[in-house]
Design an enzyme around this catalytic site. Structure first.
Site: not given
Length: 519
Positions: A40, A62, A176
């Site tokens: 990732d 991502k 996040m």
């Protein structure tokens, strides 16, 4: 690759929060088994070195709205690779089962009867606050903590988060949490959380690029907007945030946040990088040279064929040791053929290479340069003595000429050569222009010469970028091309170089009252 008609296996691995040192031993063991590594965006690419050289690497990062692969595509990829018989290491930032969608990937594997294991990782939810000096629980402040996603599934009709319940918990950690910080603050204060509650945003936590904004629920949104704070970051809310002023250990490291360019060959950069990281620096690998075998082995082969005629072998670099013993073995010889020959090494790093082979080093000079070797030999009677020097194709003649003057017979043989690495100047120029480079280090004359070839002879270092050189020979080469030398050391080793950097920035921080970049 598994050639049998049965599926391979998938390891769903937590890569940790960013600091490569926080990877688990089991994770490393699983990476070493991999035929394929799917990794990732937030995975430290330093971890990829644990995979076998033959492994295939597939980036599935991502970032914001930019998805290399959708989650469904990643799930399908894992199934496809495993059904082909491969051992797959699915490397995910943090912990795969804490807001990492590892559960969804595991469900897809179960559906296709593919064996898998989950290897937990150190989640950023606990590691990042710890590196920021924020304990999530504290006996005198709170015994409750909650981890919350700051980015719920956008397909939901309404939030599943019980904001009223969260408002009563002592410490809240939102992963996040930057993009939706205004909504998070509004939801908490709207459900009774005091706007005066301490809050902190931590970006790129556990790395030397760590940045922190500390304020309160009432001020954190405005502070984030003013700093244009962007992901990846987490939000911590609670009284424990105030402990940061006392417990801020990571950013107190002497080289915290300093971008240090390493110009030595890629495979030799690791030792220096580890030393820099331990002091809080951000190592930037920009190898200007690479080490390759000589154009031919004739000189070295002839020397190996008559090893018994030598009294001394002098190794002037670790590279010389590596290629000498590589060729020794290829010629069906080994350390027994060195019986009776004394060994001199230019410095402790080169000596360690010899000692690791079970061979005693007879001499390491006090000064780790050619002149130091000559000084050590000056007191010896070298008349009639024969000395072998396996070294680079291009090197100073100070040592062999000096030994001949002392009466020795000297054979200098080309054991390896240094060539331009082929790096592109744009890569480093961009980092310099973004103010991400503080120091450029040179560890040999060839790193200097090839740096100039890569960057161009008209290249000028900005005033804010310092130059550090290991030893007087490298320093002379740097001065010759017009560089001002800012950092020098007394001990001509990697450890000495790092200590010189620590001392240099220590003096600067005393003078300015600042340490690191993020103060």
């Amino acid at each position: 690759m598994n050639q049998k008609n049965k599926p391979g296996k998938v390891y769903i691995i937590g890569a940790g929060p960013g600091d490569a040192g926080l990877i688990t031993i089991k994770a490393v063991d699983c990476l070493r088994l991999a035929d394929v590594v799917v990794y990732d965006n937030l995975v430290n690419e330093e971890l990829l070195k644990y995979a076998p050289e033959k492994a295939r690497f597939i980036y599935a990062g991502k970032k914001g709205g930019d998805h290399t692969l959708s989650q469904d595509a990643i799930n399908d990829l894992l199934v496809q690779e495993a059904l082909a018989g491969n051992t797959v290491a699915r490397l995910k930032g943090g912990d795969p089962f804490i807001f990492g969608r590892g559960g969804e990937e595991a469900e897809r594997l179960v559906k296709h009867n593919i064996p898998f294991e989950v290897v937990p990782g150190v989640t950023s939810a606990i590691a990042v606050p710890a590196y920021a000096g924020i304990p999530l629980t504290h006996r005198g402040l709170t015994s409750t903590v909650a981890f919350v996603t700051g980015h719920e599934d956008p397909a939901k009709d309404k939030s599943d988060i019980d904001w009223q319940a969260l408002a009563g918990i002592g410490t809240l950690v939102f992963l996040m949490g930057v993009k939706n910080i205004a909504q998070i603050v509004e939801a908490l204060t709207g459900n009774g959380k005091d706007p005066a509650t301490p809050a902190a945003l931590i970006r790129r936590g556990t790395t030397p690029q760590q940045e922190i904004i500390a304020g309160t629920l009432g001020t954190i949104v405005e502070l984030a907007q003013a700093r244009k704070f962007s992901p990846p970051a987490i939000l911590v809310v609670g009284k424990v945030v105030d402990l940061r002023d006392t417990l801020n250990w990571f950013e107190q490291k002497p080289l915290f946040g300093k971008g240090i360019v390493i110009t030595r060959p890629q495979r030799q950069a690791d030792d220096l990088a580890r030393l820099l990281i331990s002091e809080g620096a951000y190592p930037i690998s920009f190898p200007t040279i690479k080490i390759v075998p000589p154009a031919n082995w004739q000189e070295l082969d002839e020397a190996i064929d008559k090893l018994t005629t030598y009294d001394w072998i002098i190794f002037t670099s670790a590279n010389g040791v590596q290629y000498f013993f590589l060729r020794l073995l290829e010629k069906q010889k080994d350390i027994r053929d060195l019986k009776g020959i004394k060994i001199c090494c230019i410095g402790p790093a080169t000596a360690r290479q010899i000692e690791d082979k079970g061979i005693k080093v007879d001499l390491v000079p006090e000064q780790f340069i050619a002149e130091g070797i000559l000084q050590s030999f000056a007191a010896m009677d070298l008349k009639g003595r024969k000395i072998l020097i396996p070294r680079a194709a291009k090197a100073r003649d100070v040592l062999p000429e000096g030994l001949k003057t002392l009466g020795a017979s000297v054979d200098v043989v080309t054991t390896y050569q240094t060539v331009n690495s082929g790096k592109k100047k744009e890569e480093l120029a961009a980092l310099i222009s973004d103010n991400k480079v503080d120091v450029i280090t040179f560890t040999s004359s060839s790193t200097v010469v090839n740096f100039v070839e890569i960057m161009g002879h008209d290249f000028t270092l900005p005033a804010h970028v310092d130059v550090a050189c290991i030893g007087p020979v490298t320093e002379a080469a740097a001065k010759k091309v017009g560089f001002k030398i800012d950092i020098q050391q007394e001990e001509y080793t990697m450890e000495g170089l790092v200590q010189a950097l620590v001392d240099y920035f220590g003096r600067k921080s005393v003078a300015t009252g600042k340490r690191g970049k993020n103060k």
